[in-house]
Design an enzyme around this catalytic site. Sequence first.
Site, PDB file in Angstrom:
ATOM      1  N   GLY A  99       0.824  -1.213   0.000  1.00  0.00           N
ATOM      2  CA  GLY A  99       0.000   0.000   0.000  1.00  0.00           C
ATOM      3  C   GLY A  99       0.849   1.249   0.000  1.00  0.00           C
ATOM      4  O   GLY A  99       2.076   1.189   0.116  1.00  0.00           O
ATOM      5  N   ARG A 184       4.054  14.429  -6.816  1.00  0.00           N
ATOM      6  CA  ARG A 184       4.016  13.628  -8.048  1.00  0.00           C
ATOM      7  C   ARG A 184       2.679  13.817  -8.742  1.00  0.00           C
ATOM      8  O   ARG A 184       1.648  13.972  -8.079  1.00  0.00           O
ATOM      9  CB  ARG A 184       4.156  12.135  -7.725  1.00  0.00           C
ATOM     10  CG  ARG A 184       5.470  11.748  -7.156  1.00  0.00           C
ATOM     11  CD  ARG A 184       5.724  10.270  -7.348  1.00  0.00           C
ATOM     12  NE  ARG A 184       4.850   9.402  -6.569  1.00  0.00           N
ATOM     13  CZ  ARG A 184       5.116   8.119  -6.359  1.00  0.00           C
ATOM     14  NH1 ARG A 184       6.196   7.574  -6.877  1.00  0.00           N
ATOM     15  NH2 ARG A 184       4.295   7.376  -5.652  1.00  0.00           N
ATOM     16  N   ARG A 191      -1.493   0.526  -9.874  1.00  0.00           N
ATOM     17  CA  ARG A 191      -0.381  -0.413 -10.069  1.00  0.00           C
ATOM     18  C   ARG A 191      -0.917  -1.815 -10.345  1.00  0.00           C
ATOM     19  O   ARG A 191      -2.060  -2.117  -9.977  1.00  0.00           O
ATOM     20  CB  ARG A 191       0.463  -0.454  -8.778  1.00  0.00           C
ATOM     21  CG  ARG A 191       1.025   0.890  -8.398  1.00  0.00           C
ATOM     22  CD  ARG A 191       1.217   1.031  -6.887  1.00  0.00           C
ATOM     23  NE  ARG A 191       1.561   2.415  -6.538  1.00  0.00           N
ATOM     24  CZ  ARG A 191       2.794   2.886  -6.449  1.00  0.00           C
ATOM     25  NH1 ARG A 191       3.807   2.058  -6.597  1.00  0.00           N
ATOM     26  NH2 ARG A 191       3.029   4.148  -6.187  1.00  0.00           N
ATOM     27  N   ASP A 262       4.332  -4.161  -7.543  1.00  0.00           N
ATOM     28  CA  ASP A 262       3.695  -2.970  -6.964  1.00  0.00           C
ATOM     29  C   ASP A 262       4.314  -1.686  -7.496  1.00  0.00           C
ATOM     30  O   ASP A 262       3.830  -0.596  -7.200  1.00  0.00           O
ATOM     31  CB  ASP A 262       3.771  -3.000  -5.427  1.00  0.00           C
ATOM     32  CG  ASP A 262       5.198  -3.147  -4.916  1.00  0.00           C
ATOM     33  OD1 ASP A 262       5.824  -4.177  -5.220  1.00  0.00           O
ATOM     34  OD2 ASP A 262       5.682  -2.231  -4.232  1.00  0.00           O
ATOM     35  N   ASP A 272       7.730   5.023  -9.544  1.00  0.00           N
ATOM     36  CA  ASP A 272       8.521   4.762  -8.336  1.00  0.00           C
ATOM     37  C   ASP A 272      10.019   4.731  -8.628  1.00  0.00           C
ATOM     38  O   ASP A 272      10.634   3.675  -8.791  1.00  0.00           O
ATOM     39  CB  ASP A 272       8.086   3.455  -7.649  1.00  0.00           C
ATOM     40  CG  ASP A 272       6.865   3.679  -6.774  1.00  0.00           C
ATOM     41  OD1 ASP A 272       6.271   4.773  -6.848  1.00  0.00           O
ATOM     42  OD2 ASP A 272       6.500   2.768  -6.017  1.00  0.00           O
TER      43      ASP A 272
HETATM   44  P1  AMP Z   1       9.308   0.589  -2.735  1.00  0.00           P
HETATM   45  O1  AMP Z   1      10.352  -0.478  -2.675  1.00  0.00           O
HETATM   46  O2  AMP Z   1       9.836   1.988  -2.540  1.00  0.00           O
HETATM   47  O3  AMP Z   1       8.440   0.456  -3.927  1.00  0.00           O
HETATM   48  O4  AMP Z   1       8.380   0.372  -1.448  1.00  0.00           O
HETATM   49  C1  AMP Z   1       7.727  -0.834  -1.161  1.00  0.00           C
HETATM   50  C2  AMP Z   1       6.665  -0.594  -0.126  1.00  0.00           C
HETATM   51  O5  AMP Z   1       7.245  -0.050   1.054  1.00  0.00           O
HETATM   52  C3  AMP Z   1       5.582   0.374  -0.548  1.00  0.00           C
HETATM   53  O6  AMP Z   1       4.388  -0.083   0.004  1.00  0.00           O
HETATM   54  C4  AMP Z   1       6.010   1.661   0.084  1.00  0.00           C
HETATM   55  O7  AMP Z   1       4.942   2.534   0.323  1.00  0.00           O
HETATM   56  C5  AMP Z   1       6.630   1.183   1.386  1.00  0.00           C
HETATM   57  N1  AMP Z   1       7.645   2.109   1.887  1.00  0.00           N
HETATM   58  C6  AMP Z   1       8.868   2.359   1.393  1.00  0.00           C
HETATM   59  N2  AMP Z   1       9.522   3.261   2.144  1.00  0.00           N
HETATM   60  C7  AMP Z   1       8.689   3.603   3.165  1.00  0.00           C
HETATM   61  C8  AMP Z   1       8.778   4.489   4.265  1.00  0.00           C
HETATM   62  N3  AMP Z   1       9.855   5.212   4.501  1.00  0.00           N
HETATM   63  N4  AMP Z   1       7.708   4.556   5.089  1.00  0.00           N
HETATM   64  C9  AMP Z   1       6.611   3.826   4.875  1.00  0.00           C
HETATM   65  N5  AMP Z   1       6.458   2.983   3.856  1.00  0.00           N
HETATM   66  C10 AMP Z   1       7.484   2.859   2.994  1.00  0.00           C
HETATM   67 MG    MG Z   2       7.010   1.384  -4.697  1.00  0.00          MG
END
Ligand code: AMP
Ligand code: MG
Length: 500
Positions: A99, A184, A191, A262, A272
Amino acid sequence: MNTTAPIAPMDTPTRWPWQPSFGALGATFRTPCPPTPLAPSHWVGCNPRLLAELGLPADLWQSQEALDALSGNALAEGSAPGATVYSGHQFGVWAGQLGDGRAISLGEINTPVGVQDIQLKGAGPTPYSRRGDGRAVLRSSIREFLASEAMHGLGIATTRALCVTGSPTPVFREERETAAVVTRVAPSFVRFGHFEHFAATGQTEDLRALADHVVQAHFPALQTLQDNARYCGLLQEVTRRTAALMAQWQAVGFCHGVMNTDNMSVLGLTLDYGPFQFMDGFNPEHICNHSDSSGRYAYARQPQVAYWNLFCLGQALMPLIDDQAPALAALETYKALFPQALDLRMRAKLGLSDAQPQDHALVESLLKAMQQDRVDFTVMWRRLSQAVFESAQLAHAFDPVRDLFLHREVFDAWRIQYEARLGSADRRSVGQQMLRTNPKFILRNHLGEMAIQQAKAGDFGMVQALLDVLHAPFDEHPAYEGWAGLAPEWASSIEISCSS
Ligand code: AMP
Ligand code: MG
């Protein structure tokens, strides 16, 4: 794209007529969630061209109200902030519910370029933050801001970034950093993982509502089809867009770094920006993400991973489709669409406007020679374009390209084949075309890093100057010639991981 009539420009975010994101889908899809203030905030970078495209006033950046609203310090009046739930496969493994953990959509606005979702990335925790802090650091926010404009400048489908705001608020990653928020913008942030979520939880009617919403808002031509055909049509359309996107990434040497399901957009947008990299020296096995120990997302594997991800989307749509065969047939088209799209791109890079049977081998032998000598991907194509342009007049026009190779005899042999293939084509016009196809400027890691270091010291000039150059990457920009050169020695020591 939604075709609703454009609205008159509004002064500041507090006066924009907001609609909740995800249209009428409601609470199952969007959990209300306000941004958490970061005060005091300041502007780090602004995208004046996107502002103009959205029909918003050029002096928005003068407004304290806009700064407050776009850093999450004050709620934009009438906005409907919320986070969405999705799931996904990370590094090939089902990860369950994820999410928007650090992205909060303020809502959608109607603009001259259609309805756009406005999202604050890094605006604080959401119900989906899991153990994360909901924040983004200045470093990664600048990278996303610049990279999305660079992709747009290259003509590659992407989410956009309107601005970055920063704050001295500390954020802890591998070390202490400071917080930032990227605003953004995209027609939709839906997604593959959104579909996977409702399929995995067995919420078939919600899955259908989501699919129907995406069709209605973004693929209206499919709307009149019966259920089976509509959802297979949706899969087909996402497959087509994803194949086109992969061909574009490969043709500019872009590595995404975290192609989890995702992070895949159903609109075929680059989405992303994390540990991405525009490749320097050509190496098909290049892994830009230091957390990717198995090289799952190495440059050469991206097209295959995209296909795997499309299968996950197909699987997620199956509860809506009675018969597997047409869904499989839709996915199967990737196997022809991607190579066709890539061949077209690579031929264009060589200035070949028609297709000949030997073209594939011509491209492959050049790439092999580049790989052997780790020749810089962008500099090679640009110099080749320049060489073709000048070759009508200059006897040694190809020397600057040749000089990039250690094995010069390999390049010389290739060049003879290439010139034979160009035949009697007018070199100036072919070269000109190539100079509009092969960019001079890309967001190299070291350029991003220099802009980040200066921004950390309070000087945002390079962020803004890079944005301007990357917006027009095929132009010359004589004042910034140095940014078109080879990466310096220290660039190879920059480590980019998922932690952003
Ligand atoms: P990503 O690898 O950046 O696509 O992130 C994977 C998941 O982790 C997604 O659900 C992001 O919203 C969550 N996420 C990444 N970094 C953070 C953060 N600093 N705080 C909260 N959720 C995060
Ligand atoms: Mg992501």
